[in-house]
Design a protein around this motif. Structure first.
Motif, PDB file in Angstrom:
ATOM      1  N   THR A  14       0.846  -1.211   0.000  1.00 24.96           N
ATOM      2  CA  THR A  14       0.000   0.000   0.000  1.00 24.96           C
ATOM      3  C   THR A  14       0.878   1.256   0.000  1.00 24.96           C
ATOM      4  N   ASN A  15       2.076   1.175   0.583  1.00 30.56           N
ATOM      5  CA  ASN A  15       2.994   2.320   0.516  1.00 30.56           C
ATOM      6  C   ASN A  15       3.373   2.613  -0.940  1.00 30.56           C
ATOM      7  N   ASP A  16       3.710   1.550  -1.668  1.00 37.82           N
ATOM      8  CA  ASP A  16       4.116   1.741  -3.068  1.00 37.82           C
ATOM      9  C   ASP A  16       2.957   2.293  -3.898  1.00 37.82           C
ATOM     10  N   TYR A  35      -4.397  -8.175   1.884  1.00 43.10           N
ATOM     11  CA  TYR A  35      -3.122  -8.907   1.808  1.00 43.10           C
ATOM     12  C   TYR A  35      -2.131  -8.142   0.947  1.00 43.10           C
ATOM     13  N   GLN A  36      -0.909  -8.049   1.421  1.00 47.01           N
ATOM     14  CA  GLN A  36       0.163  -7.443   0.620  1.00 47.01           C
ATOM     15  C   GLN A  36       1.156  -8.535   0.225  1.00 47.01           C
ATOM     16  N   SER A  37       1.402  -8.658  -1.077  1.00 42.67           N
ATOM     17  CA  SER A  37       2.346  -9.700  -1.511  1.00 42.67           C
ATOM     18  C   SER A  37       3.797  -9.259  -1.327  1.00 42.67           C
ATOM     19  N   HIS A  38       4.046  -7.946  -1.248  1.00 41.84           N
ATOM     20  CA  HIS A  38       5.410  -7.446  -1.046  1.00 41.84           C
ATOM     21  C   HIS A  38       5.430  -6.349   0.010  1.00 41.84           C
ATOM     22  N   GLY A  39       4.833  -6.670   1.155  1.00 40.90           N
ATOM     23  CA  GLY A  39       4.803  -5.693   2.250  1.00 40.90           C
ATOM     24  C   GLY A  39       6.215  -5.336   2.683  1.00 40.90           C
ATOM     25  N   LYS A  40       6.425  -4.055   2.903  1.00 43.94           N
ATOM     26  CA  LYS A  40       7.778  -3.583   3.222  1.00 43.94           C
ATOM     27  C   LYS A  40       7.882  -3.136   4.676  1.00 43.94           C
ATOM     28  N   GLY A  41       9.007  -3.481   5.311  1.00 40.41           N
ATOM     29  CA  GLY A  41       9.289  -3.000   6.656  1.00 40.41           C
ATOM     30  C   GLY A  41      10.421  -1.985   6.622  1.00 40.41           C
ATOM     31  N   VAL A  46      11.128  -7.260   5.156  1.00 38.15           N
ATOM     32  CA  VAL A  46       9.787  -7.544   4.634  1.00 38.15           C
ATOM     33  C   VAL A  46       8.784  -7.485   5.775  1.00 38.15           C
ATOM     34  N   TRP A  47       7.534  -7.171   5.409  1.00 35.59           N
ATOM     35  CA  TRP A  47       6.455  -7.150   6.406  1.00 35.59           C
ATOM     36  C   TRP A  47       5.433  -8.174   5.946  1.00 35.59           C
ATOM     37  N   LYS A  48       5.248  -9.214   6.772  1.00 41.57           N
ATOM     38  CA  LYS A  48       4.358 -10.316   6.370  1.00 41.57           C
ATOM     39  C   LYS A  48       3.100 -10.313   7.225  1.00 41.57           C
ATOM     40  N   LEU A  55      -4.325  -5.659   9.828  1.00 41.36           N
ATOM     41  CA  LEU A  55      -4.550  -4.403   9.113  1.00 41.36           C
ATOM     42  C   LEU A  55      -3.256  -3.955   8.447  1.00 41.36           C
ATOM     43  N   ALA A  56      -3.351  -3.632   7.162  1.00 42.21           N
ATOM     44  CA  ALA A  56      -2.209  -3.079   6.426  1.00 42.21           C
ATOM     45  C   ALA A  56      -2.750  -1.916   5.609  1.00 42.21           C
ATOM     46  N   PHE A  57      -2.262  -0.727   5.883  1.00 41.72           N
ATOM     47  CA  PHE A  57      -2.764   0.442   5.156  1.00 41.72           C
ATOM     48  C   PHE A  57      -1.734   1.566   5.179  1.00 41.72           C
ATOM     49  N   SER A  58      -1.947   2.529   4.299  1.00 35.70           N
ATOM     50  CA  SER A  58      -1.040   3.677   4.217  1.00 35.70           C
ATOM     51  C   SER A  58      -1.862   4.945   4.054  1.00 35.70           C
ATOM     52  N   LYS A 107       6.332  -7.177  23.220  1.00 37.36           N
ATOM     53  CA  LYS A 107       6.247  -7.814  21.901  1.00 37.36           C
ATOM     54  C   LYS A 107       5.668  -6.822  20.891  1.00 37.36           C
ATOM     55  N   LYS A 108       6.098  -6.979  19.647  1.00 41.13           N
ATOM     56  CA  LYS A 108       5.716  -5.981  18.636  1.00 41.13           C
ATOM     57  C   LYS A 108       4.353  -6.305  18.029  1.00 41.13           C
ATOM     58  N   VAL A 109       3.431  -5.342  18.099  1.00 42.25           N
ATOM     59  CA  VAL A 109       2.088  -5.538  17.536  1.00 42.25           C
ATOM     60  C   VAL A 109       1.878  -4.668  16.299  1.00 42.25           C
ATOM     61  N   CYS A 110       2.681  -3.628  16.159  1.00 42.25           N
ATOM     62  CA  CYS A 110       2.496  -2.694  15.039  1.00 42.25           C
ATOM     63  C   CYS A 110       3.826  -2.135  14.577  1.00 42.25           C
ATOM     64  N   GLY A 111       3.987  -2.069  13.263  1.00 42.18           N
ATOM     65  CA  GLY A 111       5.164  -1.426  12.678  1.00 42.18           C
ATOM     66  C   GLY A 111       4.706  -0.314  11.746  1.00 42.18           C
ATOM     67  N   ILE A 112       5.484   0.744  11.692  1.00 44.01           N
ATOM     68  CA  ILE A 112       5.122   1.893  10.856  1.00 44.01           C
ATOM     69  C   ILE A 112       6.320   2.267   9.988  1.00 44.01           C
ATOM     70  N   LEU A 113       6.056   2.458   8.711  1.00 41.31           N
ATOM     71  CA  LEU A 113       7.110   2.823   7.764  1.00 41.31           C
ATOM     72  C   LEU A 113       6.734   4.118   7.045  1.00 41.31           C
ATOM     73  N   LEU A 114       7.492   5.171   7.306  1.00 45.39           N
ATOM     74  CA  LEU A 114       7.238   6.446   6.629  1.00 45.39           C
ATOM     75  C   LEU A 114       8.167   6.579   5.434  1.00 45.39           C
ATOM     76  N   ILE A 124       2.469   7.321   5.178  1.00 47.45           N
ATOM     77  CA  ILE A 124       2.619   6.688   6.496  1.00 47.45           C
ATOM     78  C   ILE A 124       2.028   5.286   6.380  1.00 47.45           C
ATOM     79  N   GLY A 125       2.884   4.275   6.352  1.00 47.02           N
ATOM     80  CA  GLY A 125       2.420   2.891   6.182  1.00 47.02           C
ATOM     81  C   GLY A 125       2.343   2.196   7.538  1.00 47.02           C
ATOM     82  N   ILE A 126       1.203   1.597   7.809  1.00 43.18           N
ATOM     83  CA  ILE A 126       0.977   1.029   9.145  1.00 43.18           C
ATOM     84  C   ILE A 126       0.508  -0.429   9.035  1.00 43.18           C
ATOM     85  N   GLY A 127       1.179  -1.304   9.744  1.00 41.50           N
ATOM     86  CA  GLY A 127       0.761  -2.708   9.804  1.00 41.50           C
ATOM     87  C   GLY A 127       0.468  -3.067  11.256  1.00 41.50           C
TER      88      GLY A 127
HETATM   89  C1  BTN Z   1       8.403  -2.063  10.326  1.00 43.75           C
HETATM   90  O1  BTN Z   1       8.124  -2.273  11.501  1.00 43.75           O
HETATM   91  O2  BTN Z   1       9.439  -2.489   9.831  1.00 43.75           O
HETATM   92  C2  BTN Z   1       7.430  -1.242   9.501  1.00 43.75           C
HETATM   93  C3  BTN Z   1       6.348  -2.093   8.925  1.00 43.75           C
HETATM   94  C4  BTN Z   1       5.345  -1.305   8.081  1.00 43.75           C
HETATM   95  C5  BTN Z   1       4.326  -2.206   7.427  1.00 43.75           C
HETATM   96  C6  BTN Z   1       3.232  -1.446   6.728  1.00 43.75           C
HETATM   97  S1  BTN Z   1       1.897  -2.479   6.233  1.00 43.75           S
HETATM   98  C7  BTN Z   1       1.223  -1.205   5.276  1.00 43.75           C
HETATM   99  C8  BTN Z   1       2.375  -0.461   4.627  1.00 43.75           C
HETATM  100  N1  BTN Z   1       2.737  -1.059   3.362  1.00 43.75           N
HETATM  101  C9  BTN Z   1       3.965  -1.579   3.398  1.00 43.75           C
HETATM  102  O3  BTN Z   1       4.513  -2.174   2.445  1.00 43.75           O
HETATM  103  N2  BTN Z   1       4.509  -1.421   4.605  1.00 43.75           N
HETATM  104  C10 BTN Z   1       3.629  -0.676   5.489  1.00 43.75           C
END
Ligand code: BTN
Length: 238
Positions: A14-16, A35-41, A46-48, A55-58, A107-114, A124-127
């Motif tokens: 969703t970031n891309d 579902y994201q096939s190439h979710g990024k962290g 990678v973010w799986k 929830l995966a959104f940007s 423990k990690k419940v959420c990751g955010i990639l700006l 702002i990508g949030i998983g």
């Molecule tokens: C991290 O903790 O490394 C950041 C993870 C961010 C994941 C989210 S899911 C929605 C958005 N799209 C992506 O590809 N990555 C972010």
């Protein structure tokens, strides 16, 4: 506050999507996916996540606040997520690991990639792990989900609606809001008083985290001085 959601059953990231289409989309467009096939962290990881369990959104930010508040979007988004998780799990210890991971009981419940190109746009990508029950494979940080912490199956759409409202409000920045968010962060600061190893200016350091400054830079006491570092400048190791 108004936003528009574009939902995908499956997408690469969703970031891309927002990055590739930002010029034709409005401020506060939210791209979400089952579902994201190439979710990024962060840091090219990678973010799986299992389909439909999380929830995966940007969120696309394309307003004048980008110039004024740059690095504070990291603070605002993690505080927004943390507040909603705290509302649903009031008896759990929710913390924010600078700059923007959300933790429950270590423990990690959420990751955010700006990601972005300021002043043009910011994504702002949030998983958030919601109903996933098992995490198979290697994870740098032990993952958890809202289900694993509460044994309650969440209604993802209901949670999402509340979260989006909170987040759009959180990232609509004012000086007063920033002050409140910094106070909230200070009381939920996972790294506070912890000794951290980190890379800065190509060198490896160790120091004690003493807090954050008003620009949301991390303050680390390395003995002879206190370093103030932005998230782009350091990589925490551990
Ligand atoms: C991290 O903790 O490394 C950041 C993870 C961010 C994941 C989210 S899911 C929605 C958005 N799209 C992506 O590809 N990555 C972010």
């Amino acid at each position: 506050m108004k936003y528009r959601e574009i939902h995908f059953e499956e997408i690469g990231s969703t970031n891309d999507y927002l990055r590739d289409n930002y010029s034709s989309l409005d401020n506060f467009t939210i791209a979400s996916a089952d579902y994201q096939s190439h979710g990024k962290g962060r840091n090219s990881r990678v973010w799986k996540g299992n389909p439909k369990e999380n929830l995966a959104f940007s969120i696309l930010i394309k307003n004048k606040d980008l110039v004024t508040y740059g690095g504070l979007f990291s603070l605002s988004s993690s505080v927004g997520v943390s507040k909603i998780i705290e509302k649903y799990l009031p008896n759990k210890k929710i913390e924010i690991k600078w700059p923007n991971d959300v933790y429950i009981n270590d423990k990690k419940v959420c990751g955010i990639l700006l990601e972005g190109n300021l002043p043009n746009y910011l994504v702002i990508g949030i998983g958030i792990n919601i109903n996933q029950k098992d995490f198979i494979g290697e994870y740098r940080k032990t993952p958890t989900s809202l289900f694993l912490e509460s044994r309650v199956e969440f209604d993802i759409d209901e949670f999402k609606k509340e979260l989006f409202d909170e987040l759009i409000n959180s990232v609509s920045l004012t000086e007063t809001k920033i002050k409140n968010q910094l106070d909230y962060f200070e009381s939920h600061n996972y790294l506070k008083n912890k000794i951290v190893d980190f890379l800065y200016d190509k060198n490896r350091y160790q120091g004690k985290v003493v807090g954050v400054d008003n620009s949301f830079n991390l303050l680390i006491d390395i003995g002879e001085k206190v370093l103030s570092v932005s998230s782009g400048e350091i990589e925490l190791i551990h």
